[in-house]
Write an enzyme that holds these catalytic residues in place. Structure first.
Site, PDB file in Angstrom:
ATOM      1  N   GLU A 239       0.875  -1.173   0.000  1.00  0.00           N
ATOM      2  CA  GLU A 239       0.000   0.000   0.000  1.00  0.00           C
ATOM      3  C   GLU A 239       0.909   1.218   0.000  1.00  0.00           C
ATOM      4  O   GLU A 239       1.603   1.492   0.979  1.00  0.00           O
ATOM      5  CB  GLU A 239      -0.925   0.054   1.218  1.00  0.00           C
ATOM      6  CG  GLU A 239      -1.899   1.222   1.103  1.00  0.00           C
ATOM      7  CD  GLU A 239      -2.528   1.633   2.416  1.00  0.00           C
ATOM      8  OE1 GLU A 239      -2.805   2.845   2.575  1.00  0.00           O
ATOM      9  OE2 GLU A 239      -2.730   0.768   3.277  1.00  0.00           O
ATOM     10  N   CYS A 273      -3.589   7.902   4.868  1.00  0.00           N
ATOM     11  CA  CYS A 273      -3.408   7.160   3.621  1.00  0.00           C
ATOM     12  C   CYS A 273      -4.507   7.483   2.625  1.00  0.00           C
ATOM     13  O   CYS A 273      -4.252   7.634   1.434  1.00  0.00           O
ATOM     14  CB  CYS A 273      -3.389   5.654   3.910  1.00  0.00           C
ATOM     15  SG  CYS A 273      -2.017   5.117   4.954  1.00  0.00           S
TER      16      CYS A 273
END
Length: 469
Positions: A239, A273
């Site tokens: 990620e 994020c």
């Protein structure tokens, strides 16, 4: 597995520099190459016995570890403020930490159930899901507990052993998690926290010390992981960066859209994020949206995260703040308009005034590069086609937030966006029942949900011929 020994790897220390005042908050020595190798070896030796334990026993031990972390929350909250600057008023991460682990514990029996293919008088056929072995988790600093538990809990529950390496900015998180899980009864070799330098980390991966690596961090860090794993066939979950868009359509609930998208852009000093980094608003609502957004941000109080009156703290590191300042300065030179005056708490270092920019374009880095800070550009759009083109004009693809009363329209638009998650009338939330995933330079793989378990295990087929007379 034998790794090369270097003096630098033995002597190096990791320093957590507090964004509050620039002081060294914590220091830890990295493991020597031999010690790192030994940790990986012990994790591998412990894995088969851990996997042989009954599933419910593993679930109970992991959830006891989660509860033990929760019991530390009064210590964790100020510690996080010192390490990465999040204001204490927001109370830490235990709610999401517990929610994610609890969900993964609840779904595991179905997620890892055997797949029955068929049985008759001659054959029995089925597919099992079995643990990879040793899972290496490299966790980031921005939500250090929640991002770590995303992989830690399901990996352990599925029968893997775990080696955790946390970011230097949140140096004490992995240590505290390991202490809690060990106190709850998880064997020390089953879950280990390690302090490693980059060279030793890469060498361990290259030597196939791990069977699966989950990394959350920068695109550059993800490329380093891929280089280290090249030729080893080690599975990777990555990620990486994000530049998540919001799109407000003409029938949106304007107040709800402004409140949610601006919070998504600014909370945690923009260091999320799936934080909102660019917003596209239908031209009929654009002026009203900007006016309301500016009013919200002007109401923030920038200051010391230990002060209960502070609503936005410093960025985690001066270099992160400098990158955001650079993006803003470049945009202003290219014609962007800044709407927030410099706040009294802005020290030109880690404490950074949150900013709203208009008259922006995709020629500006602030609308293309990951900012990961408290800045958002807002652009007017005339229709869905224009918004879709702008949302897709990015090297990243983690989430997109759509705002409309028309569910079918949102689904049509969502189908055309290159992203891992589509939100409707919400943003910046990780639902553990859904796969957390991205596309393009945001990475590959997926965490949480049933798919998270599939990525932390491998299929094993059984084709059993019966002995018949």
């Amino acid at each position: 597995m034998r790794l090369p020994v270097t003096k630098d790897a033995i002597m190096q220390t990791l320093n957590c520099i507090s964004p509050i005042d620039g002081s060294v908050f914590a220091t830890r020595e990295v493991l020597s190459v031999e010690a790192a190798q030994d940790a990986a070896t012990r994790a591998r030796a412990a894995q088969s016995a851990w996997a042989a334990r009954p599933l419910q026993e593993r679930i109970d031990l992991v959830m006891a570890g989660v509860a033990a972390v929760g019991a530390m929350n009064d210590e964790i909250v100020p510690e996080l403020a010192h390490m990465m600057g999040r204001p204490m008023r927001y109370g830490g991460e235990f709610g999401g930490f517990n929610e994610r682990a609890s969900h993964m514990a609840a779904i595991v029996k179905d997620a890892l159930a055997d797949i029955a293919v068929g049985e008759d008088e001659t054959f029995l056929r089925y597919i099992k899901r079995v643990p990879h072995g040793v899972v290496f988790v490299v966790a980031p600093w921005n939500y250090p507990y929640m991002t770590a538990i995303n992989t830690l809990a399901p990996a352990l529950i599925a029968g893997n052993t775990v080696v955790l390496k946390h970011a230097t900015q949140t140096l004490l998180v992995g240590e505290r998690m390991a202490r809690a899980f060990h106190a709850a009864g998880v064997p020390e070799d089953v879950f280990q926290n390690v302090f490693l330098d980059h060279d030793t980390t890469s060498a361990l991966i290259a030597a196939r010390a791990f069977d699966f690596v989950n990394f959350t961090g920068s695109v550059g860090g993800g490329r380093a992981m891929e280089r280290a794993a090249a030729g080893t066939f080690t599975g990777l979950g990555l990620e990486l960066g994000g530049k998540d868009p919001g799109y407000v359509m003409e029938d949106a609930d304007l107040d709800a859209a402004v409140d949610t998208l601006i919070d998504g852009a600014m909370f945690n000093s923009g260091q999320c994020c799936c934080g909102i980094e660019r917003i596209y608003v239908h031209e009929s609502l654009f002026d009203a949206f900007v006016e309301k957004a500016v009013a919200i941000v002007q109401g923030y109080r920038l200051g010391n995260p230990l002060d209960p009156e502070t609503t936005i703290g410093p960025m985690a590191n001066v270099r992160f703040a400098n990158e955001v300042r650079g993006q803003i300065a470049e945009a202003l030179k290219m014609g962007a308009v800044a709407h927030i005056a410099t706040m009294p708490g802005d020290d030109g270092a880690a404490y950074l005034t949150p900013q709203i920019l208009t008259n922006v374009s995709h020629e500006m880095r602030v609308m293309r590069d990951e900012s990961f800070g408290p800045v958002v550009g807002i652009m007017p759009v005339k229709d869905d086609a224009a918004a879709i083109a702008l949302m897709n004009d990015s090297e990243f693809g983690l989430t997109a937030s759509l705002w409309t009363a028309d569910l079918a329209r949102a689904q049509r638009v969502g189908d055309q966006i290159e992203t891992g998650t589509v939100f409707l009338n919400r943003a910046d939330y990780l639902d553990p029942g859904l796969c957390w995933t991205g596309c393009k330079n945001t990475g590959r793989g997926g965490g949480l949900s049933v798919i998270g378990y599939h990525n932390l295990t491998r299929p094993k087929s059984y084709h059993l011929k019966k002995v018949t007379q």
